[in-house]
Design a protein around this motif. Structure first.
Motif, PDB file in Angstrom:
ATOM      1  N   ARG A 148       0.762  -1.301   0.022  1.00  0.00           N
ATOM      2  CA  ARG A 148      -0.013   0.083  -0.240  1.00  0.00           C
ATOM      3  C   ARG A 148       0.785   1.331  -0.138  1.00  0.00           C
ATOM      4  N   LEU A 149       1.884   1.302   0.974  1.00  0.00           N
ATOM      5  CA  LEU A 149       2.831   2.508   0.788  1.00  0.00           C
ATOM      6  C   LEU A 149       3.723   2.651  -0.487  1.00  0.00           C
ATOM      7  N   ALA A 150       4.017   1.529  -1.198  1.00  0.00           N
ATOM      8  CA  ALA A 150       4.738   1.654  -2.348  1.00  0.00           C
ATOM      9  C   ALA A 150       3.820   2.229  -3.645  1.00  0.00           C
ATOM     10  N   TYR A 151       2.480   1.922  -3.507  1.00  0.00           N
ATOM     11  CA  TYR A 151       1.626   2.180  -4.831  1.00  0.00           C
ATOM     12  C   TYR A 151       0.474   3.155  -4.496  1.00  0.00           C
ATOM     13  N   TYR A 152       0.309   3.487  -3.308  1.00  0.00           N
ATOM     14  CA  TYR A 152      -0.766   4.551  -3.044  1.00  0.00           C
ATOM     15  C   TYR A 152      -0.120   5.820  -2.237  1.00  0.00           C
ATOM     16  N   ASP A 153      -0.749   6.926  -2.372  1.00  0.00           N
ATOM     17  CA  ASP A 153      -0.265   7.957  -1.756  1.00  0.00           C
ATOM     18  C   ASP A 153      -0.746   7.983  -0.256  1.00  0.00           C
ATOM     19  N   ALA A 154       0.376   8.366   0.679  1.00  0.00           N
ATOM     20  CA  ALA A 154       0.098   8.255   1.984  1.00  0.00           C
ATOM     21  C   ALA A 154      -1.044   9.183   2.464  1.00  0.00           C
ATOM     22  N   LEU A 155      -1.023  10.512   1.890  1.00  0.00           N
ATOM     23  CA  LEU A 155      -2.135  11.439   2.177  1.00  0.00           C
ATOM     24  C   LEU A 155      -3.587  11.344   1.766  1.00  0.00           C
ATOM     25  N   THR A 156      -3.539  10.980   0.388  1.00  0.00           N
ATOM     26  CA  THR A 156      -4.741  10.557  -0.377  1.00  0.00           C
ATOM     27  C   THR A 156      -5.385   9.424  -0.381  1.00  0.00           C
ATOM     28  N   GLY A 157      -4.645   8.559  -0.237  1.00  0.00           N
ATOM     29  CA  GLY A 157      -4.941   6.957  -0.504  1.00  0.00           C
ATOM     30  C   GLY A 157      -5.106   6.609  -1.758  1.00  0.00           C
TER      31      GLY A 157
END
Length: 159
Positions: A148-157
């Motif tokens: 999830r951290l590698a492929y998704y933006d941490a702020l917006t998801g």
């Protein structure tokens, strides 16, 4: 006239005592293992579970014994488990590193990797299956977090 027939049952009694001692050692060994251990009948019913299995799943031993393994497996994993069992019975192929999701008492699923070995009787007939499982739930959760951290933006998801 009194007729008496005597039979020396010493050997039989010694064999029974040796068997009981062997079973007690086996149960003691299994109960102290940190791995999750279960013996499953040919019908897929729990015959034995160790304390580690109970601790990981939240069930008491009495709640599991006599119940079907399939009733605890995730729906998507049941066909895979049936195929593993068929290959063991028909082809004598051992179960190695099979992943299953097991429903715990609180309704969540634990990710287990299982190795299964057959138990045969003296005549070579399959009697049951011993499963030794490792709980990979924490590892799977960590892998999902990394993905999830590698492929998704941490702020917006968003991807």
């Amino acid at each position: 006239m009194v007729t008496a027939i005597l039979r020396d049952v010493t050997e039989r009694r010694q064999a029974e005592q040796a068997l009981a001692a062997s079973e007690q050692r086996y149960r003691g060994l299994v109960q102290t293992m940190h791995e999750l251990v279960a013996e499953i009948t040919l019908d897929g019913v729990f015959r034995l579970v160790n304390q580690a299995f109970c601790a990981a799943t939240g069930y008491e031993e009495a709640e599991l014994l006599g119940t079907s393994l399939m009733s605890y497996l995730h729906d998507e994993d049941q066909s895979h488990a049936r195929e593993d069992a068929r290959r063991l019975r028909e082809e004598r192929r051992l179960i190695r590193n099979s992943d299953y999701r097991f429903r715990t008492k609180d309704g969540r699923y634990r990710y287990l990797v299982a190795n299964g070995d057959p138990i045969y009787d003296a005549a070579g007939h399959l009697q049951s299956l011993v499963m030794v499982c490792f709980d990979l739930t924490e590892r799977k959760m960590a892998e999902e977090t990394i993905r999830r951290l590698a492929y998704y933006d941490a702020l917006t998801g968003l991807p």
